[in-house]
Each structure stands twice: as structure tokens, then as C-alpha cells.
Motif scaffolding. Structure first.
Motif, PDB file in Angstrom:
ATOM      1  N   LYS A   5      43.775  78.059  18.969  1.00  0.00           N
ATOM      2  CA  LYS A   5      43.917  77.696  20.379  1.00  0.00           C
ATOM      3  C   LYS A   5      44.679  76.390  20.542  1.00  0.00           C
ATOM      4  O   LYS A   5      44.706  75.816  21.630  1.00  0.00           O
ATOM      5  CB  LYS A   5      42.565  77.582  21.050  1.00  0.00           C
ATOM      6  N   GLY A   6      45.287  75.935  19.431  1.00  0.00           N
ATOM      7  CA  GLY A   6      46.113  74.742  19.520  1.00  0.00           C
ATOM      8  C   GLY A   6      45.301  73.467  19.526  1.00  0.00           C
ATOM      9  O   GLY A   6      45.790  72.459  20.043  1.00  0.00           O
ATOM     10  N   LEU A   7      44.113  73.503  18.964  1.00  0.00           N
ATOM     11  CA  LEU A   7      43.249  72.312  18.927  1.00  0.00           C
ATOM     12  C   LEU A   7      42.784  72.060  17.489  1.00  0.00           C
ATOM     13  O   LEU A   7      42.717  72.959  16.658  1.00  0.00           O
ATOM     14  CB  LEU A   7      42.016  72.509  19.820  1.00  0.00           C
ATOM     15  N   ALA A   8      42.442  70.817  17.242  1.00  0.00           N
ATOM     16  CA  ALA A   8      41.937  70.435  15.908  1.00  0.00           C
ATOM     17  C   ALA A   8      40.545  69.848  16.055  1.00  0.00           C
ATOM     18  O   ALA A   8      40.264  69.063  16.981  1.00  0.00           O
ATOM     19  CB  ALA A   8      42.862  69.432  15.270  1.00  0.00           C
ATOM     20  N   GLU A  53      40.481  73.555  29.322  1.00  0.00           N
ATOM     21  CA  GLU A  53      39.603  74.729  29.398  1.00  0.00           C
ATOM     22  C   GLU A  53      39.235  75.194  27.995  1.00  0.00           C
ATOM     23  O   GLU A  53      38.064  75.516  27.726  1.00  0.00           O
ATOM     24  CB  GLU A  53      40.305  75.850  30.180  1.00  0.00           C
ATOM     25  N   LYS A  54      40.254  75.225  27.112  1.00  0.00           N
ATOM     26  CA  LYS A  54      39.957  75.648  25.734  1.00  0.00           C
ATOM     27  C   LYS A  54      39.016  74.645  25.043  1.00  0.00           C
ATOM     28  O   LYS A  54      38.133  75.050  24.278  1.00  0.00           O
ATOM     29  CB  LYS A  54      41.265  75.760  24.952  1.00  0.00           C
ATOM     30  N   THR A  55      39.214  73.386  25.320  1.00  0.00           N
ATOM     31  CA  THR A  55      38.345  72.354  24.727  1.00  0.00           C
ATOM     32  C   THR A  55      36.903  72.521  25.188  1.00  0.00           C
ATOM     33  O   THR A  55      35.945  72.389  24.396  1.00  0.00           O
ATOM     34  CB  THR A  55      38.867  70.957  25.088  1.00  0.00           C
ATOM     35  N   GLU A  57      31.367  73.887  23.854  1.00  0.00           N
ATOM     36  CA  GLU A  57      30.127  74.652  24.024  1.00  0.00           C
ATOM     37  C   GLU A  57      29.718  75.308  22.711  1.00  0.00           C
ATOM     38  O   GLU A  57      28.542  75.329  22.336  1.00  0.00           O
ATOM     39  CB  GLU A  57      30.306  75.680  25.130  1.00  0.00           C
ATOM     40  N   GLU A  58      30.712  75.873  22.015  1.00  0.00           N
ATOM     41  CA  GLU A  58      30.412  76.492  20.730  1.00  0.00           C
ATOM     42  C   GLU A  58      29.937  75.442  19.719  1.00  0.00           C
ATOM     43  O   GLU A  58      29.012  75.691  18.922  1.00  0.00           O
ATOM     44  CB  GLU A  58      31.642  77.228  20.202  1.00  0.00           C
TER      45      GLU A  58
END
Length: 812
Positions: free
Chosen positions: A164-167, A205-207, A212-213
Motif C-alpha cells: 500500500k506504499g507504506l513502511a 486512509e491506508k495508514t 487498526e491492524e
């Protein structure tokens, strides 16, 4: 009236009547004789079970009651089985309520030793088990599995974030997500600001979704840790169960017949398995911290006591309260300091970090624990002097249970957590010792006493002096000599001790049963024999012991006699006087009782029949002395006031008396002085008098007759014996005579005289040299008799009173 011969003044014991040369030849010895009533009472008390049939042994303190009771009950106890050992063990359900474990005699200490060995072997055994390759592999496998599961979870989340383009990055504040650029590197602040608004909202939003996960993963971590600990615990319990099996097998085999012990071992084994990690503490496992997995998962290791001792292990020990392993028969315990703790038991405390703590190993037994199943001997006076001890003893006897309670907690004197040990069933026979007065006071004032001590065992003070008892007395002497490891006594020395036994009780037909005094005489005689370097104690040594004991205590007696010889205290031993006589009294100072003469005077004047006791008027006499004086009035009224009123007023006094007077032994002397004063009849001052009198003029026996005679003899001897001096005693006291050798010798030589009399008339005849006189048919008395002179004087007083009364009436 009887003038006593020297042979009746001292009853000798013939050494030839004794069937031995020295006490070393006596085969059968004893330490008590003449106590048949006592023995019957003790046999009854021994045979009766519970229900309050405890024993009170009463008698004077000079009888060695404790030794006799111990000897009696030790003989009985030897026929009984040894009682069980009493132990306290940990209650694994409630540590504050330790359990009682009763084992056959000797098995308690055996279990204690084996449990101590188990405790010593426990940690090394567990350490060896946890250092095995099998355990290390399985533990490592668990550790790897936990780390792998946790690492895989984060790896999955990391990959998902990358898609999702996050680290996923770790920061000092925890985990967070950062956006990535096209090269897969984390964007800088300027790059993020250059993104379009739509792109930034998409990343946010993806963050949020990934956060949450991540939150869910973090929330599952405590649960994962708990599961990890449970897995490790299960592994430790499995290994521990296998490891300690051999430690318990031998103990179980040794106590296979005792179900209570098997149950206790089951509890111990379960607790060890459940608390294996606490037991191991910071023991070195596999060369590193044995609980690394616990540390990794956020757990804490238990702390050990200073010095490396693990307090957890104390719960597996056995506190042997009563060890009867060396007991042959039932116990017989004498507690010489019966305070509450020594009687009931106590719970001790340890100071840790400024606070008090305790456990079942600190429970200490009392005398009732040690005597349980047997006999407990206590001094009644001592237990009554100790706070709470008497009530504690009664409570234990009434309930039949021995419950250890903290007095501090009961009376709110301390505020600390204490134990409530399981009560022990009490099966003991209590024997109290004390004086008779104490026994009677307890019967009168303690309603529970008679219910708990129903058996009265009374020690005799004296025994009959017969030829048979003389030999039994010799056996007593031999027994006391053997007990105290003294030199043997020859038969003459034993005969002298027997004679002194009669003197101790003041009766030539009795012997003293007060063994303490006899023992002291034997020890002192043995001492003087040693000073003479004799191997056998002789009569001379016994005489020396008696003389020296009197000498050591006689300073006050000698001072009194010195005051008389120097005429600071007035006592006449020659001549005659009207209304004056020498009475005799006895004084006890410490261990010495001695007699002394007292001048008694009487004065008579016209009056209405009153007899004034000056001592009573100034509150210096007791009720018994006052009663004796009132009896004199009854005698005078019966003999002389049948035809005329007693028209006199008389006063009686003990001259130079400065302390309280009581007793009626001088009432005959007071009557002699009073009759002398009424009839103007001189009395011989060379005599001294003792004896009480009744209203019929009969002379009654008194106490201390030997000391009284010797007291007057000493004064006469110091002033010079004239052959006219002597003492008047009641005939009933003849059997009490055991006089000193010098008094007997003086009587034998005619230098001193002792008369025994039955009536006042006999006494007056000795004191005046006149006849008393018997009434003629007309009621008058012959001239030149005592009664004639008294009645003449009373008639004169009556006429004077009558004339005085007429004179008063005519004046009116």
C-alpha cells in the motif's frame, strides 16, 4: 499432778533395734513413707479417666511433693505406650491455618529428617532436570515458536503496508507507518508536502487501516505472552513431575501405612509442581537465566531471602512439636515456670524489612503439648501468679483441645497477621501441688476448680513412731542418702535422725514426714563428717549439724535472753510475789522457733465482777486470747459466785509486751495470777507456766511445749540453777516432750523440775505450796487453804460493796 522423771522427757531410739550397721547395708530404700491415704488417692486419680478427675496434691511446702509425684507417675507411665509425635505442616489451602499431623512415636522426627533431605535435594534435582538437552531443546523450540509467530505477524503487516506504499517503522514512541516513494524509500517531509491533496488523503486512509491492524496485533501480545508462559509452565511441570518422582518414592514407601502422611506428600508434590518456577528462583539454568522466556515475555523472577535461602521451600518442612522417639512409656512433665506461653505454646515472629512475619515452622510447644498422652505436674501457686495461665489451663481442660492463641492478638496489643493452628486433642492428667489453704481457697472461690480437679491427694505431715516405722524411717534415710549421693550413716547417727524427726513434729509418738527438713539435716551432717574426714557419718556429726543450724538462726533469741539476764526485761526466777507469774510464749523467726518467759500480772479492787484484759482494751490482742480471758470469768463465777456476787474488778496484763498477742496458752497463768491477787496468796517465781484452761478448771494442751520449757530453762541456767526452778505443763503434753539433752540432764540431777498437771487446783498447789481445799458440807473451805483465803477475800469485798451501796442510798 506428776513430777516428771528424766526418762519421760526424751524418747530415745535404740540403735541396736535397727537391723543394720550403716545405711549402706540397707537393701530396700525409699524416699517416702507413711503416705497410705495419699497413695490411695493417687491410685484412684490415675485410674479415673477424663471428666475432671485431675489431681490436687496438697500438703506443706516442706514435703518434697514434686519428687514423690514424679516417682509415682513415672512408675505408672512406664507401663503405658508412648504417645504419638505431634507435628505441624503447611495447609496448602490456607497458609494461616497449619494442619496437625500425629504420627507414631519416633516417626515424626523421621519424617522431619526425610523432608529436610527432600528440601535440600529439591533444587539440585530440578536444576539437573532443567539442564538436560531434552528440556533445553523443547524450551528453545517454544522460544523459537513464540518469536517466529510474533515475527511472522509483524512481517505480514510490513508486507501489506509495503503493497500500500507504506513502511512499518519502530520509533521511540512505538510502531508507526511512513509513506514510500517510487524508489521504495521513505518520503521526506518535502516530498509528502508535494503530494496532491487526493494522494495524501489516500495515504492517510491506508495508514488508518494499517494502524487498526497494528493495534489488534499489539493487543494480542499479552495474550500471546500468557500462552507462552502457560506453555513453559506446562513444560516445567512435566519435567518437574518426572524429576521429583524418585525423591518422593522412598518417603512414600517408608510411610506407606500412614494415610495422613500420604495425603500430605500428595499436597507437597502438587505444590512443588505448581510452583516450580518460584522454587527455582534465580537458579542458574543452562548457564544463563533459566527463565529467559519469562523475562522475554515480560514476567518477573521471584526474590530469595538474604543468604540464598528460598522461603518457598519452608512450606515443605515438618515442624515436630513433640518428639517422643526416645520416650519409654507415657511422659511425666514437671513445668517449673508455668507462664501462659510455656503452658499453652506460642507462635514466634521474624523481623523482615521492619515488619513481623511468621509461618508454621515458628510454632513452639508448651508443657501441655509435651505432656499430652501422659501427666503434667504444676505448682498451683506459681500458675496462679502468672497472667492468663490459670484461665488458659482451665480452658484447655474444659474443651479437651489445645489451641495456641496469641495473647497480643486476643487483647489487641499488637496488630499483625498471625496463625490459627489446628487445635490438638488433649489427653493429659494434670496434677497440681500446693498448700492446704490454697486448695481450700480455690474450692471456695473458683466455681470451676472443683469440676476440673475432683481428686484430693493429701500428704501426711507425720507418721506413727513405732519399732516397725523406725526401720522404715531408716529406709527413707537410706533412700535420701542414695538420691543425694551422701556418705553412709551408722546406726547411731540414724537413731539420732529418727529422734530429731520426733522433735520436728513436737511429738515423741510421731515422726516427721517433711522430707525437705530431713534431707537438709542429712546434707549438713554429711558436711560435718567431711570436715572431720570421716567416711561414715556418726551421731556426733548429726548433733553438730543440729547445733549449728540453731546457732546460725538464734541471734534474735540470744538478744531476747540477754535482755532478760541484764534485767532490761523483768523476769524473776526466785522468790515469791502476789498477783504475778511467769507465763511462756513461743516465737518463730525465720526457721527458728524459740520460747521465752513473759511476766503476767493481775490486780484486784472493789467492783462489779469485771475482768479487764488490758491488751484487748488497746487492741493488742487477738480474738483467741480475748476468749481465754473471758473463760476465766466463767470459772470464777462457777466456783466462787454461787453464794455471793463477785464484787471485784480485776485487770490482767502481759508486762513489757510491745507487739500483738494471740492464743490462749497463757490463760492458765492468767488465772493463777488472778487467784493469787484475789486471795493475797504469794506465787513462787521460780516456776513458769503454760497451758490453756476451760471453764471447769481443766488444763488443756498447747503447742511448742519443748521450746517453751527450754526458753525458761535457758534463763534459769544463765542465772544459776537452784534446784527449785521448773515449769508447769498440761498433762496432755507429756507425749510431746522431746527436750534438749542439757534440760534432761538437769532434771535427772534434780536441778530443774517439770510438773504435768490436769487442773488449776494442782497448779495452784505447786505454785503456792498450799492445799487448794475442798468444800465442807456447809459449802465453806477448811482454813489455811487457797480456796478459803479466796472466799474470805471475796466475802470482804462483798460486804464493802454492800456497805458502800447502803451509804449511797442513805445519802440520796
Amino acid at each position: 499432778m506428776t513430777k516428771l522423771e528424766a526418762g519421760s522427757l526424751y524418747r530415745q531410739c535404740d540403735p541396736d533395734s535397727l537391723s543394720f550397721g550403716t545405711t549402706g547395708e540397707i537393701d530396700e530404700s525409699t524416699t517416702v513413707i507413711g503416705q497410705e491415704r495419699l497413695s490411695a488417692s493417687l491410685e484412684f486419680g490415675y485410674g479415673m479417666g477424663k471428666d475432671g478427675f485431675n489431681i490436687f496434691a496438697l500438703g506443706p511446702n516442706k514435703i518434697n511433693k514434686e519428687d514423690h509425684l514424679k516417682e509415682f507417675f513415672e512408675e505408672k507411665a512406664a507401663e503405658q505406650p508412648a504417645p504419638p509425635d505431634i507435628c505441624y505442616v503447611n495447609n496448602f489451602d490456607d497458609h494461616y491455618k497449619p494442619d496437625v499431623l500425629e504420627l507414631p512415636a519416633g516417626r515424626g522426627s523421621e519424617l522431619h529428617k526425610q523432608m529436610e533431605q527432600l528440601v535440600d535435594d529439591l533444587v539440585p534435582t530440578l536444576t539437573s532436570a532443567f539442564e538436560t538437552e531434552e528440556y533445553q531443546n523443547r524450551r528453545q523450540s517454544l522460544q523459537d515458536q513464540v518469536q517466529q509467530e510474533q515475527g511472522q505477524t509483524f512481517e505480514d503487516l510490513k508486507n501489506k503496508a509495503k503493497e500500500k506504499g507504506l513502511a512499518l517503522v519502530r520509533t521511540p514512541a512505538g510502531f508507526s507507518f511512513a509513506p514510500l516513494n517510487e524508489e521504495g524509500e521513505i518520503m521526506g517531509k518535502e516530498e509528502i508536502q508535494n503530494l496532491s491533496e487526493e494522494k495524501r488523503e489516500e495515504l492517510e486512509e491506508k495508514t488508518r487501516e494499517l494502524q487498526e491492524e497494528l493495534q489488534k496485533v499489539i493487543q494480542k501480545m499479552p495474550s500471546n505472552r500468557r500462552k507462552a508462559r502457560e506453555r513453559l509452565k506446562e513444560l516445567d511441570e512435566e519435567i518437574a513431575t518426572y524429576a521429583i518422582k524418585d525423591l518422593f518414592n522412598e518417603i512414600r514407601d517408608n510411610f506407606s501405612e500412614l494415610e495422613d502422611v500420604q495425603d500430605f506428600l500428595d499436597d507437597v508434590e502438587i505444590d512443588i509442581v505448581e510452583n516450580v518456577q518460584s522454587i527455582m528462583g534465580n537458579q542458574n539454568q543452562s548457564g544463563q537465566g533459566g527463565n529467559q522466556l519469562i523475562q522475554m515475555m515480560g514476567g518477573q523472577q521471584p526474590q530469595q531471602q538474604k543468604g540464598g535461602r528460598n522461603p518457598v521451600l519452608d512450606r515443605y518442612r515438618v515442624n515436630v512439636m513433640v518428639d517422643n522417639s526416645e520416650m519409654e512409656g507415657a511422659p511425666v512433665i514437671y513445668e517449673d515456670n508455668p507462664n501462659y506461653k510455656n503452658l499453652i505454646g506460642r507462635v514466634e515472629y521474624q523481623s523482615k524489612m521492619g515488619t513481623l512475619s511468621t509461618n508454621f515452622n515458628l510454632i513452639k510447644p508448651g508443657a501441655l503439648h509435651r505432656a499430652n498422652g501422659g501427666y503434667l505436674i504444676l505448682d498451683a501457686r506459681q500458675i496462679l501468679l502468672e497472667p492468663f495461665a490459670w484461665e488458659g489451663l482451665k480452658r484447655a481442660l474444659k474443651s479437651g483441645e489445645l489451641k495456641i492463641e496469641s495473647l497480643g492478638e486476643s487483647y489487641s496489643m499488637v496488630s499483625t497477621v498471625s496463625l490459627e493452628p489446628e487445635p490438638i486433642q488433649l489427653d493429659v492428667k494434670v496434677i497440681l501441688t500446693g498448700e492446704r489453704l490454697l486448695y481450700y481457697l480455690l474450692c471456695e472461690h473458683d466455681p470451676e476448680f472443683s469440676k476440673l480437679f475432683k481428686v484430693e491427694a493429701d500428704f501426711e505431715d507425720e507418721i506413727d513412731r513405732t519399732d516397725e516405722n523406725n526401720n522404715r524411717y531408716a529406709q527413707l534415710i537410706a533412700g535420701l542418702i542414695a538420691k543425694h549421693e551422701l556418705r553412709a550413716f551408722d546406726n547411731k547417727a540414724v537413731a539420732r535422725v529418727i529422734e530429731q524427726g520426733s522433735r520436728m513434729v513436737g511429738d515423741n509418738e510421731k515422726l516427721s514426714a517433711q522430707t525437705n527438713d530431713i534431707t537438709d539435716l542429712l546434707k549438713e551432717s554429711n558436711h560435718w563428717a567431711g570436715r572431720k574426714e570421716r567416711d561414715v557419718v556418726t551421731k556426733e556429726d548429726v548433733e553438730k549439724a543440729i547445733e549449728q543450724k540453731i546457732y546460725r538462726s538464734s541471734r534474735l533469741r540470744d538478744k531476747v535472753q540477754e535482755s532478760i539476764t541484764r534485767e532490761s526485761i523483768f523476769i524473776d526466777t526466785s522468790g515469791e510475789a502476789i498477783g504475778q507469774i511467769n507465763g511462756l510464749s513461743v516465737a518463730r523467726v525465720g526457721n527458728l522457733m524459740f520460747g521465752r518467759p513473759n511476766r503476767i500480772t493481775a490486780r484486784v479492787q472493789l467492783g462489779k465482777g469485771e475482768i479487764i484484759d488490758i491488751e484487748r482494751e488497746v487492741d493488742m490482742s487477738g480474738s483467741i486470747h480475748s476468749k481465754g480471758v473471758l473463760i476465766l470469768k466463767g470459772f470464777l463465777g462457777e466456783r466462787y459466785a454461787g453464794e455471793r456476787p463477785l464484787s471485784l474488778s480485776a485487770s490482767l496484763v502481759f508486762e513489757q509486751s510491745y507487739s500483738h498477742i494471740d492464743g490462749d496458752s497463757a490463760s492458765s497463768a492468767e488465772l493463777y495470777a488472778l487467784l493469787s491477787a484475789i486471795g493475797d496468796i504469794p506465787l513462787k517465781q521460780s516456776f513458769s507456766v503454760t497451758g490453756s484452761v476451760n471453764q471447769h478448771g481443766k488444763i488443756q494442751p498447747i503447742g511448742g511445749v519443748n521450746e517453751k520449757i527450754e526458753g525458761f530453762f535457758d534463763i534459769c541456767d544463765q542465772r544459776g540453777l537452784t534446784g527449785r526452778q521448773g515449769v508447769l505443763i498440761p498433762r496432755a503434753n507429756e507425749k510431746n516432750l522431746m527436750l534438749r539433752g542439757d534440760v534432761v540432764e538437769a532434771v535427772k540431777e534434780g536441778d530443774f523440775h517439770i510438773h504435768s498437771i490436769e487442773t488449776v487446783d494442782e497448779g495452784m498447789e505447786v505454785l503456792t505450796g498450799m492445799e487448794m481445799g475442798t468444800p465442807k458440807e456447809d459449802g465453806t473451805y477448811p482454813g489455811d487453804t487457797i480456796n478459803y483465803m479466796i472466799t474470805e477475800k471475796l466475802d470482804q469485798l462483798a460486804e464493802k460493796r454492800k456497805a458502800f451501796a447502803k451509804s449511797e442510798n442513805s445519802q440520796e
